[in-house]
Design a protein around this motif. Structure first.
Motif, PDB file in Angstrom:
ATOM      1  N   GLY A  18       0.849  -1.046  -0.030  1.00  0.00           N
ATOM      2  CA  GLY A  18       0.373   0.580  -0.345  1.00  0.00           C
ATOM      3  C   GLY A  18       0.745   1.104  -0.093  1.00  0.00           C
ATOM      4  O   GLY A  18       0.585   1.956  -0.474  1.00  0.00           O
ATOM      5  N   ARG A  19       1.717   1.280   1.060  1.00  0.00           N
ATOM      6  CA  ARG A  19       2.667   2.165   0.847  1.00  0.00           C
ATOM      7  C   ARG A  19       3.608   2.479  -0.502  1.00  0.00           C
ATOM      8  O   ARG A  19       3.444   3.628  -0.575  1.00  0.00           O
ATOM      9  CB  ARG A  19       3.550   2.394   2.019  1.00  0.00           C
ATOM     10  CG  ARG A  19       3.384   2.718   3.638  1.00  0.00           C
ATOM     11  CD  ARG A  19       3.201   4.358   4.074  1.00  0.00           C
ATOM     12  NE  ARG A  19       4.629   4.656   3.767  1.00  0.00           N
ATOM     13  CZ  ARG A  19       5.406   4.518   4.657  1.00  0.00           C
ATOM     14  NH1 ARG A  19       5.466   4.069   6.098  1.00  0.00           N
ATOM     15  NH2 ARG A  19       6.570   5.011   4.797  1.00  0.00           N
ATOM     16  N   LEU A  20       3.772   1.347  -1.370  1.00  0.00           N
ATOM     17  CA  LEU A  20       4.595   1.430  -1.998  1.00  0.00           C
ATOM     18  C   LEU A  20       3.553   1.890  -3.290  1.00  0.00           C
ATOM     19  O   LEU A  20       4.930   2.261  -4.430  1.00  0.00           O
ATOM     20  CB  LEU A  20       5.798   0.675  -2.554  1.00  0.00           C
ATOM     21  CG  LEU A  20       6.567   0.416  -1.123  1.00  0.00           C
ATOM     22  CD1 LEU A  20       7.513  -1.007  -1.477  1.00  0.00           C
ATOM     23  CD2 LEU A  20       7.683   1.473  -0.915  1.00  0.00           C
ATOM     24  N   GLY A  21       2.494   1.689  -3.161  1.00  0.00           N
ATOM     25  CA  GLY A  21       1.862   1.851  -4.438  1.00  0.00           C
ATOM     26  C   GLY A  21       2.017   0.361  -5.092  1.00  0.00           C
ATOM     27  O   GLY A  21       2.128   0.826  -6.879  1.00  0.00           O
ATOM     28  N   ALA A  22       2.199  -1.230  -5.016  1.00  0.00           N
ATOM     29  CA  ALA A  22       2.848  -2.301  -5.530  1.00  0.00           C
ATOM     30  C   ALA A  22       1.474  -2.861  -5.403  1.00  0.00           C
ATOM     31  O   ALA A  22       0.480  -2.998  -4.542  1.00  0.00           O
ATOM     32  CB  ALA A  22       3.782  -2.869  -4.841  1.00  0.00           C
ATOM     33  N   HIS A  23       1.345  -4.106  -5.652  1.00  0.00           N
ATOM     34  CA  HIS A  23       1.086  -5.286  -5.884  1.00  0.00           C
ATOM     35  C   HIS A  23       1.160  -6.176  -4.533  1.00  0.00           C
ATOM     36  O   HIS A  23       2.714  -6.107  -4.410  1.00  0.00           O
ATOM     37  CB  HIS A  23       0.462  -6.252  -7.338  1.00  0.00           C
ATOM     38  CG  HIS A  23       0.064  -5.389  -8.801  1.00  0.00           C
ATOM     39  ND1 HIS A  23      -0.636  -5.238  -9.088  1.00  0.00           N
ATOM     40  CD2 HIS A  23       0.700  -4.996  -9.211  1.00  0.00           C
ATOM     41  CE1 HIS A  23      -1.065  -4.805  -9.593  1.00  0.00           C
ATOM     42  NE2 HIS A  23       0.097  -4.049  -9.856  1.00  0.00           N
TER      43      HIS A  23
ATOM     44  N   GLU B 156       5.540  -3.736 -13.628  1.00  0.00           N
ATOM     45  CA  GLU B 156       4.714  -3.504 -12.598  1.00  0.00           C
ATOM     46  C   GLU B 156       5.188  -3.472 -11.510  1.00  0.00           C
ATOM     47  O   GLU B 156       6.081  -4.703 -10.839  1.00  0.00           O
ATOM     48  CB  GLU B 156       3.161  -4.377 -12.572  1.00  0.00           C
ATOM     49  CG  GLU B 156       2.698  -3.318 -13.355  1.00  0.00           C
ATOM     50  CD  GLU B 156       1.463  -3.987 -13.345  1.00  0.00           C
ATOM     51  OE1 GLU B 156       0.680  -4.879 -12.667  1.00  0.00           O
ATOM     52  OE2 GLU B 156       1.031  -4.564 -14.667  1.00  0.00           O
ATOM     53  N   SER B 157       5.867  -3.369 -10.498  1.00  0.00           N
ATOM     54  CA  SER B 157       6.236  -3.405  -8.882  1.00  0.00           C
ATOM     55  C   SER B 157       5.159  -4.355  -7.748  1.00  0.00           C
ATOM     56  O   SER B 157       3.668  -4.112  -7.855  1.00  0.00           O
ATOM     57  CB  SER B 157       6.224  -2.260  -7.672  1.00  0.00           C
ATOM     58  OG  SER B 157       6.596  -0.890  -8.553  1.00  0.00           O
TER      59      SER B 157
ATOM     60  N   CYS C 107      10.754   1.169   4.630  1.00  0.00           N
ATOM     61  CA  CYS C 107      10.791   1.798   3.618  1.00  0.00           C
ATOM     62  C   CYS C 107      11.510   2.744   4.037  1.00  0.00           C
ATOM     63  O   CYS C 107      12.392   3.489   3.074  1.00  0.00           O
ATOM     64  CB  CYS C 107       8.933   2.639   4.028  1.00  0.00           C
ATOM     65  SG  CYS C 107       7.775   2.002   3.452  1.00  0.00           S
TER      66      CYS C 107
END
Length: 165
Positions: A22-27, A73-74, A156
């Motif tokens: 969620g913090r990294l905007g990743a799957h 994609e991350s 992070c």
């Protein structure tokens, strides 16, 4: 970006992994979802998996990580990855992947597992996980003795120090 959170059962891989994604905007991927039914049944019966059980599972995970990389994609993967040989197979061809080791003491993790409901991994297998664990040399290491949010914050910060967004 590919981040793999590793550690024994109860370290918080799924909880922290979801927060981190969620913090990294990743799957987010949970390696548990990639186990064949035979592996799940074996663990439910209190039997630890052996290398032969894990090999096709690790290959499926590597393929999934490569697909995310190929699509630019991350992804954050929660995976025990206890042995060096497992990590080599899991991360083959993915030199950009960042490994994060979630480290915790046996007493703390046993207490967490005793409270966990609805998971196929029984607390009785914790000893076998610690016996198999080969701590990584080149990983971000985060102690999980605080809150999941605190661990996520430390990950992070470490990723930022390494120049990873």
């Amino acid at each position: 970006m590919i981040v793999v959170l590793m550690g024994v059962s109860g370290a918080g891989k799924t909880t922290i992994g979801k927060l981190l994604a969620g913090r990294l905007g990743a799957h987010f991927l949970d390696a548990d979802d990639f186990h064949p039914q035979a592996n799940v049944a074996k663990m439910r019966a209190g039997q630890p998996l052996d290398d032969a059980d894990r090999a096709p599972w690790l290959d499926r995970l590597n393929e999934a990580l490569r697909r995310y990389r190929d699509r630019a994609e991350s992804v954050v993967l929660a995976c025990s990855a206890l042995k060096r040989s497992y990590r080599r197979r899991l991360l083959a061809g993915l030199p950009e992947a960042q490994l994060v080791y979630l480290r915790g003491g046996k007493a703390l993790l046993a207490a967490r597992l005793a409270q966990r409901e609805g998971h196929f991994m029984p607390p009785a297998l914790l000893d076998s996980q610690f016996a198999a664990l080969e701590e990584p040399c080149r990983a971000i290491t985060v102690d999980v003795d605080s809150t999941p949010e605190g661990a996520t914050e430390r990950i992070c910060a470490a990723l930022k120090r390494k120049g990873t967004p």
